[in-house]
Design a protein around this motif. Structure first.
Motif, short mmCIF file in Angstrom:
data_model
loop_
_atom_site.label_atom_id
_atom_site.label_comp_id
_atom_site.label_asym_id
_atom_site.label_seq_id
_atom_site.Cartn_x
_atom_site.Cartn_y
_atom_site.Cartn_z
N PHE A 107 0.88 -1.01 -0.09
CA PHE A 107 -0.17 -0.21 0.34
C PHE A 107 0.92 1.38 -0.14
O PHE A 107 0.27 2.09 -0.87
CB PHE A 107 -1.05 -0.46 1.57
CG PHE A 107 -2.05 -0.79 1.68
CD1 PHE A 107 -3.05 -0.39 -0.18
CD2 PHE A 107 -2.55 -2.07 2.10
CE1 PHE A 107 -4.65 -1.31 -0.10
CE2 PHE A 107 -3.42 -2.30 1.61
CZ PHE A 107 -4.26 -2.75 0.81
N ALA A 108 1.90 1.64 1.01
CA ALA A 108 2.84 2.41 0.52
C ALA A 108 3.71 2.65 -0.73
O ALA A 108 3.88 3.97 -0.52
CB ALA A 108 3.70 2.20 2.28
N GLU A 109 4.45 1.36 -1.29
CA GLU A 109 4.76 1.41 -2.13
C GLU A 109 3.46 2.37 -3.42
O GLU A 109 4.29 2.76 -4.69
CB GLU A 109 4.88 0.70 -3.06
CG GLU A 109 6.23 -0.55 -2.23
CD GLU A 109 7.35 0.60 -2.84
OE1 GLU A 109 7.55 0.74 -4.21
OE2 GLU A 109 8.42 0.06 -2.08
N THR A 110 2.09 1.44 -3.48
CA THR A 110 1.55 2.45 -4.24
C THR A 110 0.87 4.22 -3.97
O THR A 110 1.25 4.60 -4.82
CB THR A 110 -0.15 2.10 -4.20
OG1 THR A 110 -0.45 0.36 -4.55
CG2 THR A 110 -1.87 2.65 -4.68
N ALA A 111 1.27 4.41 -3.00
CA ALA A 111 1.04 5.67 -2.46
C ALA A 111 2.51 6.15 -2.92
O ALA A 111 2.13 7.69 -3.59
CB ALA A 111 1.09 6.42 -1.07
N GLU A 112 3.36 6.12 -2.82
CA GLU A 112 4.25 7.12 -3.33
C GLU A 112 4.50 6.70 -4.83
O GLU A 112 5.03 7.92 -4.90
CB GLU A 112 5.36 5.86 -2.94
CG GLU A 112 6.91 6.19 -3.59
CD GLU A 112 8.77 5.61 -3.25
OE1 GLU A 112 9.33 5.97 -3.26
OE2 GLU A 112 8.11 5.01 -2.54
#
Length: 189
Positions: A107-112
């Motif tokens: 999810f954090a990679e998606t946000a980045e």
């Protein structure tokens, strides 16, 4: 049934509490996997995906993972985790803990990647970044579903374990002994 088999039992109340907690956690995970969407109504990545919303999904996934890991650690500390039924449940919980811990980074990679979309140099570059976002977000949601499936399997084992309780009488409270019947006096009149 012998006392060795009875010692293998996880107490009924503890089993029921654990089933309730696992069912609640399973529902939260499934709800998150269904509710946390990346694509818009047309099935495309929005022109400007919300970094804040996507990062919040990562934070919420981290909280869910922490709860799964905490439940697993608490169960692992019990004496029941080493018996036959308990070790099978612990194996499912260990899988759930591992799966849940993988969701938040995706999810954090998606946000980045959402932050990098405006900096795309070409339509091809943007398309590649959008595809990567879709894959990362779908992977994160899949980890949540797989976590839920592991918890479901633990509940199935616990439900089956409850069936063994019927072979053993529930410990009853000791009733006060009934008064001894009165005997007629040894002397006859």
């Amino acid at each position: 049934m012998n006392s060795d088999a009875q010692r293998e039992l996880i107490p009924r109340d503890a089993t029921l509490r654990l089933i309730g907690a696992l069912d609640d956690m399973k529902a939260k995970l499934l709800d998150a996997a269904e509710q946390w969407q990346l694509l818009d109504e047309t099935g495309h990545v929005p022109a400007t995906p919300s970094y804040a919303d996507l990062l919040q999904q990562a934070a919420d996934a981290q909280v869910l993972s922490r709860d799964v890991v905490r439940m697993t650690a608490e169960f692992a500390r019990t004496a029941h985790s080493t018996n036959r039924a308990g070790s099978a449940v612990l194996a499912h919980l260990a899988t759930a803990a591992t799966m849940s811990s993988h969701a938040a980074p995706y999810f954090a990679e998606t946000a980045e990647r959402a932050l990098s979309l405006p900096r795309s140099f070409s339509p091809t570059d943007r398309h590649h970044r959008e595809n990567r976002m879709v894959i990362d977000h779908a992977t994160a949601r899949a980890y949540l579903r797989r976590t839920s499936e592991s918890l479901r399997d633990a509940v199935k084992d616990l439900d089956a374990h409850l069936g063994f309780h019927r072979f053993f009488p529930a410990p009853s409270r000791r009733e006060s002994p009934a008064p001894a019947p009165t005997r007629p006096s040894a002397r006859h009149r």
